[in-house]
Design a protein around this motif. Sequence first.
Motif, short mmCIF file in Angstrom:
data_model
loop_
_atom_site.label_atom_id
_atom_site.label_comp_id
_atom_site.label_asym_id
_atom_site.label_seq_id
_atom_site.Cartn_x
_atom_site.Cartn_y
_atom_site.Cartn_z
N UNK A 26 57.13 35.90 -7.43
CA UNK A 26 58.51 35.52 -7.72
C UNK A 26 59.41 35.67 -6.50
N UNK A 27 59.20 36.71 -5.72
CA UNK A 27 60.02 36.94 -4.54
C UNK A 27 59.83 35.91 -3.45
N UNK A 28 58.75 35.12 -3.55
CA UNK A 28 58.47 34.09 -2.55
C UNK A 28 59.01 32.72 -2.95
N UNK A 29 59.57 32.62 -4.15
CA UNK A 29 60.09 31.33 -4.62
C UNK A 29 61.54 31.19 -4.17
N UNK A 30 61.77 30.27 -3.28
CA UNK A 30 63.10 30.05 -2.74
C UNK A 30 63.96 29.23 -3.69
N UNK A 31 63.36 28.21 -4.31
CA UNK A 31 64.11 27.36 -5.24
C UNK A 31 63.16 26.53 -6.08
N UNK A 32 63.62 26.22 -7.29
CA UNK A 32 62.89 25.36 -8.21
C UNK A 32 63.70 24.08 -8.44
N UNK A 33 63.15 23.19 -9.24
CA UNK A 33 63.87 21.95 -9.54
C UNK A 33 64.96 22.20 -10.57
N UNK A 34 65.93 21.31 -10.68
CA UNK A 34 66.99 21.47 -11.69
C UNK A 34 66.48 21.46 -13.13
N UNK A 35 65.24 21.00 -13.34
CA UNK A 35 64.68 20.93 -14.70
C UNK A 35 63.82 22.14 -15.06
N UNK A 36 63.79 23.14 -14.21
CA UNK A 36 62.86 24.25 -14.39
C UNK A 36 63.03 24.99 -15.71
N UNK A 37 64.24 25.03 -16.25
CA UNK A 37 64.49 25.75 -17.50
C UNK A 37 64.67 24.83 -18.70
N UNK A 38 64.38 23.53 -18.53
CA UNK A 38 64.51 22.60 -19.65
C UNK A 38 63.39 22.83 -20.67
N UNK A 39 63.58 22.29 -21.86
CA UNK A 39 62.62 22.52 -22.94
C UNK A 39 61.25 21.95 -22.65
N UNK A 40 61.15 20.93 -21.79
CA UNK A 40 59.86 20.33 -21.47
C UNK A 40 59.18 21.02 -20.29
N UNK A 41 59.75 22.12 -19.82
CA UNK A 41 59.14 22.92 -18.75
C UNK A 41 58.38 24.08 -19.38
N UNK A 42 57.07 24.10 -19.22
CA UNK A 42 56.24 25.09 -19.90
C UNK A 42 56.60 26.52 -19.48
N UNK A 43 56.87 26.74 -18.21
CA UNK A 43 57.17 28.08 -17.68
C UNK A 43 58.67 28.33 -17.63
N UNK A 44 59.43 27.73 -18.53
CA UNK A 44 60.89 27.82 -18.47
C UNK A 44 61.42 29.25 -18.58
N UNK A 45 60.74 30.09 -19.35
CA UNK A 45 61.21 31.47 -19.48
C UNK A 45 61.12 32.21 -18.15
N UNK A 46 60.07 31.93 -17.37
CA UNK A 46 59.89 32.59 -16.08
C UNK A 46 60.84 32.05 -15.02
N UNK A 47 61.43 30.89 -15.27
CA UNK A 47 62.31 30.26 -14.28
C UNK A 47 63.71 30.85 -14.24
N UNK A 48 64.07 31.60 -15.26
CA UNK A 48 65.42 32.14 -15.33
C UNK A 48 65.78 33.00 -14.12
N UNK A 49 66.95 32.76 -13.58
CA UNK A 49 67.44 33.56 -12.45
C UNK A 49 67.04 33.07 -11.09
N UNK A 50 66.20 32.05 -11.02
CA UNK A 50 65.79 31.51 -9.72
C UNK A 50 66.65 30.29 -9.41
#
Length: 279
Positions: free
Chosen positions: A51-75
């Motif tokens: 997680x500490x190595x992830x600089x940024x995700x896409x704007x859709x990372x927390x959308x309902x069709x994103x499987x790992x959406x719960x883990x995307x929070x705060x990034x």
Amino acid sequence: MIRLAILAALASLSLAACAQAPGPRADADAPRRIVSLDYCADQYVLKFADRGDILALSPDAEKSFSYMRAEAGGIRTVRPRTADVLALQPDLVVRTYGGGHDIANFLEKPGVPVIQIGFPQTLDEVRSEVLRVGTALGKPEKAEGLVAEMDSRLRAISARKHPRRSALYMTPAGVTTGEGTLVHELFVAAGVDNFQGRPGWNPLPLERLAYEKPDLIAASFFDGGTNHVDNWSAARHTVAQAQLRDLPVVPLEGAWTACGGWFVVDAVEALAAAAEEPS
């Protein structure tokens, strides 16, 4: 204007590289500033990168069709544009489709490597992508374990016995799919016959549905409102609506089938479980 923004980002990147002189480290080749450009790439980055190595995700990372959406929070998120990405000074970019077909060339010119994730159409191709991308992100053992878990779950599904039943894949956009697609492969793995006889992606077979019915409807993307039903969608037709109303419906989360990854096995399990239900 866009060219000026890109040049400014490149200049910033060059100055920062000159100003910093980090000492050697044991894992110097491992990516430490990772950017993902689309929600399919997000899944792999969230699964395999620290997680500490992830600089940024896409704007859709927390959308309902994103499987790992719960883990995307705060990034933080970034738009898949060359200038925006280079301004973050990443040392690795991961993409499937984000940024268009030219963005990899623009990013690689200043020395930013890009992992290109493919579009698997079979479960074997899913396995290969998991192993390849997991290894590229520095987690080969985790990738191997994930593939082993996939295979274990698929073996358990194939060992279950149930009557042969047919299913029609349906989306709010009024399309379905036949042989030659990943969704069809999921039907095969679940031991379910695909009602759609034509290969590839096609409109719902409304004429056939007027006189012949599948045993099940595999309804995908109806959960998140991501495929809007417009006035021209075949899904609005009374024949299509009757299938959803009168037949057993297997709800397939859009996140299970939106991209080719280990999570497609969730859809296989749901299909197999529905086929076991008494008709």
